[in-house]
Motif scaffolding. Structure first.
Motif, PDB file in Angstrom:
ATOM      1  N   GLU A 403      61.990  68.397  42.315  1.00 58.72           N
ATOM      2  CA  GLU A 403      62.872  67.723  43.280  1.00 58.72           C
ATOM      3  C   GLU A 403      62.049  67.008  44.360  1.00 58.72           C
ATOM      4  O   GLU A 403      62.302  65.850  44.711  1.00 58.72           O
ATOM      5  N   TRP A 404      61.065  67.715  44.874  1.00 60.08           N
ATOM      6  CA  TRP A 404      60.251  67.118  45.958  1.00 60.08           C
ATOM      7  C   TRP A 404      59.283  66.076  45.431  1.00 60.08           C
ATOM      8  O   TRP A 404      58.909  65.145  46.151  1.00 60.08           O
ATOM      9  N   GLU A 405      58.894  66.184  44.180  1.00 56.19           N
ATOM     10  CA  GLU A 405      58.029  65.167  43.573  1.00 56.19           C
ATOM     11  C   GLU A 405      58.748  63.828  43.532  1.00 56.19           C
ATOM     12  O   GLU A 405      58.138  62.781  43.761  1.00 56.19           O
ATOM     13  N   LYS A 406      60.058  63.859  43.299  1.00 56.74           N
ATOM     14  CA  LYS A 406      60.856  62.632  43.301  1.00 56.74           C
ATOM     15  C   LYS A 406      60.821  61.985  44.682  1.00 56.74           C
ATOM     16  O   LYS A 406      60.656  60.765  44.827  1.00 56.74           O
ATOM     17  N   LYS A 407      60.983  62.793  45.732  1.00 60.42           N
ATOM     18  CA  LYS A 407      60.971  62.277  47.109  1.00 60.42           C
ATOM     19  C   LYS A 407      59.602  61.675  47.442  1.00 60.42           C
ATOM     20  O   LYS A 407      59.497  60.619  48.075  1.00 60.42           O
ATOM     21  N   ILE A 408      58.547  62.359  46.996  1.00 59.16           N
ATOM     22  CA  ILE A 408      57.174  61.897  47.291  1.00 59.16           C
ATOM     23  C   ILE A 408      56.909  60.569  46.583  1.00 59.16           C
ATOM     24  O   ILE A 408      56.343  59.625  47.185  1.00 59.16           O
ATOM     25  N   ARG A 409      57.345  60.485  45.300  1.00 54.76           N
ATOM     26  CA  ARG A 409      57.144  59.233  44.566  1.00 54.76           C
ATOM     27  C   ARG A 409      57.901  58.083  45.218  1.00 54.76           C
ATOM     28  O   ARG A 409      57.415  56.943  45.293  1.00 54.76           O
ATOM     29  N   ARG A 421      52.302  56.738  56.481  1.00 55.28           N
ATOM     30  CA  ARG A 421      52.738  57.231  55.178  1.00 55.28           C
ATOM     31  C   ARG A 421      52.084  58.585  54.872  1.00 55.28           C
ATOM     32  O   ARG A 421      52.712  59.489  54.347  1.00 55.28           O
ATOM     33  N   ARG A 422      50.774  58.692  55.230  1.00 51.25           N
ATOM     34  CA  ARG A 422      50.076  59.943  54.964  1.00 51.25           C
ATOM     35  C   ARG A 422      50.700  61.099  55.756  1.00 51.25           C
ATOM     36  O   ARG A 422      50.869  62.216  55.265  1.00 51.25           O
ATOM     37  N   LYS A 423      51.044  60.797  57.034  1.00 53.85           N
ATOM     38  CA  LYS A 423      51.699  61.843  57.855  1.00 53.85           C
ATOM     39  C   LYS A 423      53.030  62.270  57.240  1.00 53.85           C
ATOM     40  O   LYS A 423      53.376  63.447  57.215  1.00 53.85           O
ATOM     41  N   LEU A 424      53.790  61.282  56.769  1.00 59.86           N
ATOM     42  CA  LEU A 424      55.093  61.567  56.168  1.00 59.86           C
ATOM     43  C   LEU A 424      54.929  62.419  54.909  1.00 59.86           C
ATOM     44  O   LEU A 424      55.664  63.382  54.688  1.00 59.86           O
ATOM     45  N   LEU A 425      53.924  62.069  54.094  1.00 60.99           N
ATOM     46  CA  LEU A 425      53.689  62.834  52.870  1.00 60.99           C
ATOM     47  C   LEU A 425      53.248  64.267  53.180  1.00 60.99           C
ATOM     48  O   LEU A 425      53.696  65.237  52.534  1.00 60.99           O
ATOM     49  N   ILE A 426      52.348  64.385  54.189  1.00 61.56           N
ATOM     50  CA  ILE A 426      51.885  65.721  54.595  1.00 61.56           C
ATOM     51  C   ILE A 426      53.079  66.577  55.043  1.00 61.56           C
ATOM     52  O   ILE A 426      53.208  67.756  54.697  1.00 61.56           O
ATOM     53  N   SER A 427      53.972  65.939  55.822  1.00 63.82           N
ATOM     54  CA  SER A 427      55.161  66.643  56.317  1.00 63.82           C
ATOM     55  C   SER A 427      56.045  67.102  55.152  1.00 63.82           C
ATOM     56  O   SER A 427      56.564  68.217  55.133  1.00 63.82           O
ATOM     57  N   LEU A 428      56.184  66.206  54.141  1.00 61.97           N
ATOM     58  CA  LEU A 428      56.989  66.557  52.972  1.00 61.97           C
ATOM     59  C   LEU A 428      56.366  67.726  52.201  1.00 61.97           C
ATOM     60  O   LEU A 428      57.053  68.647  51.778  1.00 61.97           O
ATOM     61  N   TYR A 429      55.027  67.638  52.027  1.00 64.81           N
ATOM     62  CA  TYR A 429      54.347  68.740  51.327  1.00 64.81           C
ATOM     63  C   TYR A 429      54.528  70.071  52.073  1.00 64.81           C
ATOM     64  O   TYR A 429      54.740  71.128  51.481  1.00 64.81           O
ATOM     65  N   GLU A 430      54.448  69.997  53.420  1.00 64.55           N
ATOM     66  CA  GLU A 430      54.600  71.220  54.225  1.00 64.55           C
ATOM     67  C   GLU A 430      56.016  71.801  54.091  1.00 64.55           C
ATOM     68  O   GLU A 430      56.201  73.005  53.954  1.00 64.55           O
ATOM     69  N   ASP A 431      57.017  70.857  54.146  1.00 64.03           N
ATOM     70  CA  ASP A 431      58.414  71.323  53.997  1.00 64.03           C
ATOM     71  C   ASP A 431      58.627  71.966  52.622  1.00 64.03           C
ATOM     72  O   ASP A 431      59.272  73.016  52.495  1.00 64.03           O
TER      73      ASP A 431
END
Length: 755
Positions: A403-409, A421-431
């Motif tokens: 599910e989160w891989e879809k959001k990251i892609r 973008r990197r900050k946003l991705l880091i935040s997504l990975y943390e969530d």
């Protein structure tokens, strides 16, 4: 005959000598083993196989010593001479306990329950047989002899075929030996006693009936049905000692007073470990219910004293409905409706993630695990899902990753590479990782909390809802008239608010508990005896049977004594068909061993007035005084009349005397009168007693069932007291059939037509 008596006395001395020698050796061994145990206790503080083995031997020796000491007084009561086909004649002595000679292993006294002892009870002179474990043993019965003791010595000898007397003058066909007559004349009514020496053929057949065939015994008053039932227990314990012990057997009696009355007989028969209870106590214990019980005697008293005929009819019909198998069906229907309507199953979630979907849980609850009782279904669902939880957590983590891989892609596709973008991705990975950590850390906890919050359903609450739910009409199918249904609801709710439990509600509460929890095999008994079974409703019998392994039941009773007519059985077909579906044996006993011919004849009119289609009781030909009617003109004469009777009875050498009133109120009145004026002390029986302490008692009619006394005094059976209705007919019949030897009727007013 003197020659025979002397020969038998010589045999008795020889057998006593062997018993004394056995006792001496056992006591020596007992002391040796006791000393060894003391030494081992000092040497070994923890568990030891040697110590355990010695303690077991010590216990066996203790029991053996007690048995041999008891046998030394009267080692045996009977003898049979039996010659097997193609064999020699053997003299077999039969006693309460089996006694062996340890030197050669020979049985010097055979236990009354042993297969060969059947010859003593059922065999007749000439061709005979008995059923041994290895098969049927045929031969010739050449002698059947009975012994009467006095001061531990044989006083008289009775041989079958010589000392016979007629049981019934009119028919002149049935025979009974004088040995039985003497034993009956000497009987006393304080406690029920073992009768192993005088068991009759028809009684013996019931005692030795196969274990897993339910048997119903309709026995006239005094036919010995209770005694037979308890001797049957002793026989079963002996016969199945490898697979059944006393603590796996249950005796259900009508009240605590009756349990006290039978308390001496079980230990004397070697059945002291047997569980004894009332139906009320058994259900309250299993349900762990607390509250004041409105018992059957209190309800009966209310029915007796209620003057409003419409209200009386509602009370009676309410009890009647609750005891039917139809009422069981109504409860089944209600719980099925309630399950469909009231179960709210949710997803099992960890945070916002679904560990198990409610659709899967519902399928398990309603379909896959439907065979399990309601509350146990929850446990089975938990057990089943718990086996899958590890796999489910792993798959859930993969789902989260996907599910989160879809959001990251999507972020990568829409945004060019930049610090934002990197900050946003880091935040997504943390969530994502927080969610995964939460799943890994808390899935078990949330899973357990889910099932902890899923409360077990309580049987009393379900029963409350049954009466107060709008589904009541649907569940009962309109089979209960509205006036009665309204009364039943009001009656139950009033009791519920006051924390009163009507005894008539116990079958329903117990049945709901079975639906909710089921019955574990450990809860079941390997055998159950039900006494006064005519007072049980079909629903009660169904519940008792569900607690017996393999229909291992004996029910004894007398329809003519069914004083709780408003809920009890009308006919035995109520249970042979509805509960046992035709797979039960019915036996009627009409021979009465309790009372004299004159007492039984006097009670016949009251029995016949009930029109039950039962055969009249046939008394053993034991004559005595005719029941005497004593007329008085006022209450002031009660004391002198009763004192005169007591004096006469005591002059006959009899002790136990019961003054029987119709109800408790009359009992209290006569008790107060006698307490103030009589020189004798009386005990007023209220129904809660654990035993009868005095020889002179005052007791209401409905508490005398199953009991017997040397003498009874029936107090004022007048037209007002005993009318021509089913309840009064049965109360009077019970009262008139309690006396062993003497009966008096004190009449102050006009006597009832029933006598």
């Amino acid at each position: 005959m003197d020659t025979i008596l002397n020969e038998e006395r010589d045999v008795l001395l020889q057998k006593k000598d062997i018993i004394k020698q056995e006792l001496k050796e056992k006591k020596q061994k007992f002391e040796e083993v006791g000393g060894k145990i003391k030494t081992l206790n000092k040497q070994v503080k923890s568990f030891s196989e040697e110590k355990q083995a010695n303690e077991r031997i010590f216990s066996y020796l203790s029991q053996d010593i007690e048995k041999y000491e008891e046998s030394l007084i009267e080692p045996y009561f009977g003898r049979v001479d039996f010659r097997e086909n193609m064999g020699f004649t053997e003299s077999i002595y039969i006693g309460k306990k089996g006694i062996s000679n340890s030197k050669d292993g020979e049985e010097i006294v055979v236990d009354w329950r042993a297969p060969v002892a059947d010859l003593y009870y059922s065999g007749t002179g000439g061709d005979a047989y008995y059923k041994a474990p290895q098969g049927i043993v045929e031969g010739k019965l050449e002698l059947k002899r009975k012994f009467l003791y006095k001061n531990s010595d044989i006083e008289k000898v009775f041989d079958e075929g010589i000392n016979n007397i007629i049981i019934n003058e009119e028919e002149g066909q049935n025979l009974v030996d004088e040995f039985l007559k003497i034993n009956l004349e000497e009987s006393s009514g304080k406690k029920l006693k073992e009768v192993v020496a005088t068991i009759q053929k028809e009684q013996n057949e019931i005692i030795r009936w196969p274990k897993n065939l339910p048997i119903i015994v309709q026995g006239s008053a005094g036919s010995g049905k209770t005694t037979i039932a308890l001797h049957r227990l002793a026989y079963l314990i002996y016969r199945y000692k490898e697979s059944m012990s006393g603590d796996e057997i249950l005796v259900l009696a009508p009240n605590k007073l009756f349990l006290s009355y039978i308390s001496d007989i079980l230990p004397s028969l070697g059945a002291e470990e047997v569980n004894q209870s009332t139906f009320e106590e058994m259900v309250l214990s299993k349900l762990k219910l607390k509250g004041k019980v409105y018992n059957k005697d209190e309800k009966l008293l209310r029915i007796i004293e209620e003057n409003d005929e419409n209200l009386k009819k509602l009370i009676v019909n309410s009890s009647k409905v609750k005891g039917t198998m139809l009422f069981k069906t109504m409860l089944d229907r209600y719980i099925a409706l309630m399950e469909k309507d009231a179960i709210h199953i949710e997803d099992i979630k960890v945070g916002n993630e679904t560990l198990f979907h409610k659709k899967e849980i519902m399928r398990l609850y309603i379909k896959d695990l439907k065979a399990y009782p309601i509350n146990k279904r929850k446990k089975e669902i938990k057990r089943y899902l718990n086996l899958k939880i590890k796999e489910r957590i792993e798959s859930l983590l993969i789902e989260i990753d996907n599910e989160w891989e879809k959001k990251i892609r999507e972020i990568r596709r829409k945004n060019e590479d930049s610090s934002e973008r990197r900050k946003l991705l880091i935040s997504l990975y943390e969530d994502r990782d927080k969610i995964k950590e939460n799943v890994k850390a808390n899935s078990k906890k949330e899973f357990n909390n889910y099932f902890k919050d899923w409360k077990d359903i309580n049987s009393r609450d379900i029963y409350y809802n049954f009466y107060n739910d709008e589904l009541f009409e649907t569940a009962t199918g309109g089979k209960i008239p509205k006036v009665l249904a309204d009364y039943m609801k009001e009656e139950f709710n009033s009791n519920f608010e006051k924390n009163i439990i009507d005894e008539d509600d116990l079958p329903a509460l117990a049945y709901i508990r079975i639906l909710l929890e089921g019955i574990d095999e450990e809860e079941k008994f390997k055998y159950i005896i039900v006494d006064e079974a005519q007072d049980y409703s079909p629903f009660q019998v169904y519940l008792v049977n569900s607690l017996a392994k393999g229909n291992a039941l004996t029910l004894v009773g007398d329809l003519a004594q069914g004083i709780y007519y408003y809920k009890g059985l009308k006919t035995w077909e109520d249970i042979t068909q509805q509960v046992f579906e035709g797979n039960a044996t019915y036996i009627q006993l009409t021979q009465s061993y309790r009372s004299t011919v004159e007492i039984i004849d006097f009670a016949k009119k009251t029995l016949q007035s009930q029109n039950l289609g039962l055969k009249d009781a046939k008394p053993v030909l034991r004559h005595g005084e005719k029941p005497r009617i004593v007329k008085i003109s006022s209450e002031n004469e009660y004391t002198s009349a009763i004192e005169k009777i007591i004096s006469e009875v005591q002059n006959y050498g009899k002790r136990t005397i019961a003054i029987i009133t119709k109800n408790m109120l009359q009992g209290e009145e006569i008790y107060k009168l006698l307490k103030g004026k009589s020189k004798y002390n009386f005990e007023l029986i209220l129904g809660k007693e654990k035993e009868i302490a005095e020889d002179l008692i005052i007791i209401p009619s409905y508490l005398t069932k199953g009991l017997e006394f040397d003498c009874t005094i029936i107090l004022n059976p007048s037209e007002d007291n005993y009318k021509e209705n089913i309840l009064d007919e049965r109360l009077l019949y019970v009262s008139l059939t309690r006396a062993l030897h003497l009966e008096y009727i004190i009449i102050k007013d006009e006597a009832t037509n029933l006598i």
